[in-house]
Design a protein around this motif. Structure first.
Motif, PDB file in Angstrom:
ATOM      1  N   UNK A 229      -4.613  -2.167 -11.130  1.00  0.00           N
ATOM      2  CA  UNK A 229      -5.805  -1.392 -11.486  1.00  0.00           C
ATOM      3  C   UNK A 229      -5.873  -0.053 -10.764  1.00  0.00           C
ATOM      4  N   UNK A 230      -5.479  -0.039  -9.489  1.00  0.00           N
ATOM      5  CA  UNK A 230      -5.569   1.235  -8.763  1.00  0.00           C
ATOM      6  C   UNK A 230      -4.391   2.143  -9.092  1.00  0.00           C
ATOM      7  N   UNK A 231      -3.254   1.548  -9.447  1.00  0.00           N
ATOM      8  CA  UNK A 231      -2.071   2.370  -9.718  1.00  0.00           C
ATOM      9  C   UNK A 231      -2.066   2.934 -11.141  1.00  0.00           C
ATOM     10  N   UNK A 232      -2.360   2.079 -12.119  1.00  0.00           N
ATOM     11  CA  UNK A 232      -2.109   2.447 -13.517  1.00  0.00           C
ATOM     12  C   UNK A 232      -3.369   2.913 -14.244  1.00  0.00           C
ATOM     13  N   UNK A 233      -3.155   3.762 -15.255  1.00  0.00           N
ATOM     14  CA  UNK A 233      -4.259   4.189 -16.105  1.00  0.00           C
ATOM     15  C   UNK A 233      -4.417   3.256 -17.298  1.00  0.00           C
ATOM     16  N   UNK A 234      -3.307   2.649 -17.701  1.00  0.00           N
ATOM     17  CA  UNK A 234      -3.319   1.876 -18.938  1.00  0.00           C
ATOM     18  C   UNK A 234      -2.688   0.502 -18.696  1.00  0.00           C
ATOM     19  N   UNK A 235      -3.141  -0.506 -19.396  1.00  0.00           N
ATOM     20  CA  UNK A 235      -2.528  -1.835 -19.242  1.00  0.00           C
ATOM     21  C   UNK A 235      -2.123  -2.423 -20.590  1.00  0.00           C
TER      22      UNK A 235
ATOM     23  N   UNK B 115       0.826  -1.202   0.000  1.00  0.00           N
ATOM     24  CA  UNK B 115       0.000   0.000   0.000  1.00  0.00           C
ATOM     25  C   UNK B 115       0.870   1.267   0.000  1.00  0.00           C
ATOM     26  N   UNK B 116       1.909   1.228   0.821  1.00  0.00           N
ATOM     27  CA  UNK B 116       2.817   2.385   0.920  1.00  0.00           C
ATOM     28  C   UNK B 116       3.529   2.627  -0.412  1.00  0.00           C
ATOM     29  N   UNK B 117       3.963   1.538  -1.038  1.00  0.00           N
ATOM     30  CA  UNK B 117       4.672   1.654  -2.314  1.00  0.00           C
ATOM     31  C   UNK B 117       3.746   2.222  -3.385  1.00  0.00           C
ATOM     32  N   UNK B 118       2.490   1.769  -3.363  1.00  0.00           N
ATOM     33  CA  UNK B 118       1.518   2.280  -4.329  1.00  0.00           C
ATOM     34  C   UNK B 118       1.338   3.795  -4.172  1.00  0.00           C
ATOM     35  N   UNK B 119       1.154   4.225  -2.926  1.00  0.00           N
ATOM     36  CA  UNK B 119       0.966   5.650  -2.660  1.00  0.00           C
ATOM     37  C   UNK B 119       2.193   6.458  -3.092  1.00  0.00           C
TER      38      UNK B 119
ATOM     39  N   UNK C 270       3.876  14.358  -8.571  1.00  0.00           N
ATOM     40  CA  UNK C 270       4.653  15.523  -8.134  1.00  0.00           C
ATOM     41  C   UNK C 270       5.890  15.759  -8.990  1.00  0.00           C
ATOM     42  N   UNK C 271       6.465  14.712  -9.546  1.00  0.00           N
ATOM     43  CA  UNK C 271       7.673  14.879 -10.342  1.00  0.00           C
ATOM     44  C   UNK C 271       7.428  14.670 -11.831  1.00  0.00           C
ATOM     45  N   UNK C 272       6.212  14.296 -12.165  1.00  0.00           N
ATOM     46  CA  UNK C 272       5.880  14.103 -13.581  1.00  0.00           C
ATOM     47  C   UNK C 272       6.614  12.936 -14.221  1.00  0.00           C
ATOM     48  N   UNK C 273       7.058  11.989 -13.402  1.00  0.00           N
ATOM     49  CA  UNK C 273       7.808  10.853 -13.940  1.00  0.00           C
ATOM     50  C   UNK C 273       6.838   9.778 -14.449  1.00  0.00           C
ATOM     51  N   UNK C 274       7.073   9.365 -15.682  1.00  0.00           N
ATOM     52  CA  UNK C 274       6.269   8.318 -16.302  1.00  0.00           C
ATOM     53  C   UNK C 274       6.681   6.980 -15.701  1.00  0.00           C
ATOM     54  N   UNK C 275       5.723   6.087 -15.542  1.00  0.00           N
ATOM     55  CA  UNK C 275       6.018   4.803 -14.907  1.00  0.00           C
ATOM     56  C   UNK C 275       5.481   3.656 -15.756  1.00  0.00           C
ATOM     57  N   UNK C 276       6.341   2.661 -15.962  1.00  0.00           N
ATOM     58  CA  UNK C 276       5.896   1.405 -16.573  1.00  0.00           C
ATOM     59  C   UNK C 276       6.220   0.300 -15.582  1.00  0.00           C
ATOM     60  N   UNK C 277       5.172  -0.357 -15.090  1.00  0.00           N
ATOM     61  CA  UNK C 277       5.361  -1.324 -14.014  1.00  0.00           C
ATOM     62  C   UNK C 277       4.853  -2.711 -14.417  1.00  0.00           C
ATOM     63  N   UNK C 278       5.700  -3.695 -14.208  1.00  0.00           N
ATOM     64  CA  UNK C 278       5.292  -5.085 -14.414  1.00  0.00           C
ATOM     65  C   UNK C 278       4.623  -5.570 -13.139  1.00  0.00           C
ATOM     66  N   UNK C 279       3.466  -6.187 -13.268  1.00  0.00           N
ATOM     67  CA  UNK C 279       2.730  -6.623 -12.072  1.00  0.00           C
ATOM     68  C   UNK C 279       2.007  -7.940 -12.294  1.00  0.00           C
ATOM     69  N   UNK C 280       1.804  -8.651 -11.198  1.00  0.00           N
ATOM     70  CA  UNK C 280       0.908  -9.809 -11.273  1.00  0.00           C
ATOM     71  C   UNK C 280      -0.303  -9.613 -10.366  1.00  0.00           C
ATOM     72  N   UNK C 281      -0.201  -8.626  -9.441  1.00  0.00           N
ATOM     73  CA  UNK C 281      -1.335  -8.342  -8.562  1.00  0.00           C
ATOM     74  C   UNK C 281      -2.293  -7.409  -9.293  1.00  0.00           C
ATOM     75  N   UNK C 282      -3.427  -7.952  -9.679  1.00  0.00           N
ATOM     76  CA  UNK C 282      -4.345  -7.223 -10.543  1.00  0.00           C
ATOM     77  C   UNK C 282      -4.941  -5.992  -9.848  1.00  0.00           C
ATOM     78  N   UNK C 283      -5.243  -6.101  -8.558  1.00  0.00           N
ATOM     79  CA  UNK C 283      -5.830  -4.958  -7.845  1.00  0.00           C
ATOM     80  C   UNK C 283      -4.847  -3.804  -7.753  1.00  0.00           C
ATOM     81  N   UNK C 284      -3.606  -4.142  -7.448  1.00  0.00           N
ATOM     82  CA  UNK C 284      -2.540  -3.138  -7.387  1.00  0.00           C
ATOM     83  C   UNK C 284      -2.420  -2.433  -8.741  1.00  0.00           C
TER      84      UNK C 284
END
Ligand SMILES: Nc1ncnc2c1ncn2[C@@H]1O[C@H](COP(=O)(O)OP(=O)(O)OP(=O)(O)O)[C@@H](O)[C@H]1O
Ligand SMILES: [Mg+2]
Length: 233
Positions: free
Chosen positions: A199-205, A171-175, A183-197
């Motif tokens: 969905x709440x973190x990313x706009x696009x999959x 939860x802390x990492x997500x926040x 705040x820094x405008x940094x783009x993020x591409x994250x590999x995940x297997x936890x679908x809930x994480x």
């Protein structure tokens, strides 16, 4: 305009292809996630973006520059930061020394850890002189993200940052990732297997199967059908 764009990217280990004609684009300022079961090629894809795996055919463009054949250390200077699966901090170096390794990938010359790092990761300040290997898994992951941030990236590529980490720290990492993005405008591409994480973190999959992207779209369109077909065991 996409910040990162892969066009028909094919990658092989020795002669065995593992990525087949990958097309994907990540826009500046967004958080995108790359999903898929074990062994479908998620890590290989991130490694190709940072230049650790050679692209057999196709191209990678970053911030309007063709980087397909650019060596890894230069891609870091372009502003691509890679936080590998399993974190890969140096266990016998202190937290501070691990953080300072983040400077080496950067163009900017720093000698002191900027205060903002401790605003994003207050825990690190308390443990600066501890050996990295003595931190919990979640703390090591935060250290790895902080180190990635110190190279002043435009994009952060994170490979399963929540793997094997207790829920409260997930939860802390997500926040924190959301804050870094906002705040820094940094783009993020994250590999995940936890679908809930994801969905709440990313706009696009992007959903991968057997070395191909088989579905993509806004995470709001990640239907149970897609999840069952490509993620459930
Ligand atoms: N160094 C390597 N040499 C040969 N084959 C490899 C190597 N690394 C990975 N592979 C193979 O390439 C394919 C994709 O692996 P990759 O690690 O990219 O998958 P992944 O989606 O990240 O899996 P996971 O979810 O388990 O991390 C797999 O079949 C794997 O066995
Ligand atoms: Mg992997």
């Amino acid at each position: 305009m996409p910040l990162l764009e892969l066009t028909d990217v094919t990658v092989a280990y020795d002669q065995t292809p593992v990525l087949f004609g990958i097309n994907m684009a990540v826009d500046k300022g967004e958080i995108a996630c790359l999903l898929g079961r074990n062994g479908v090629g998620k890590t290989t894809l991130l490694r190709s973006v940072i230049g650790l795996n050679k692209v057999m055919s196709g191209g990678i463009v970053f911030d309007a520059d063709e980087i397909t054949k650019v060596p890894t250390y230069k891609r870091a200077r372009y502003g691509i930061s890679y936080i590998p699966q399993g974190r890969e901090i140096i266990p016998y170096l202190s937290v501070l020394e691990n953080l300072k390794l983040g400077f080496s990938a950067s163009k900017r010359k720093l000698s002191k850890i900027p205060e903002e790092i401790f605003e994003f990761f207050p825990m690190l300040r308390e443990h600066l002189n501890r050996q990295g290997g003595l931190l919990s898994g979640g703390q090591q992951q935060q250290l790895a993200i902080a180190r990635g941030l110190l190279s002043n990236p435009q994009i952060m590529l994170l490979d399963e940052p929540t793997e094997g980490i207790q829920p409260s720290i997930v939860q802390e990492i997500e926040t924190t990732l959301k804050r870094i993005n906002r705040e820094k405008g940094i783009t993020i591409l994250v590999v995940e297997q936890k679908i809930d994480f994801a969905k709440t973190l990313a706009q696009k999959f992007f959903m991968m199967e057997k070395g191909s992207i088989v579905a993509k779209g806004p995470t709001s369109e990640l239907t149970t059908d897609i999840v069952h077909r490509y993620l459930a065991v």
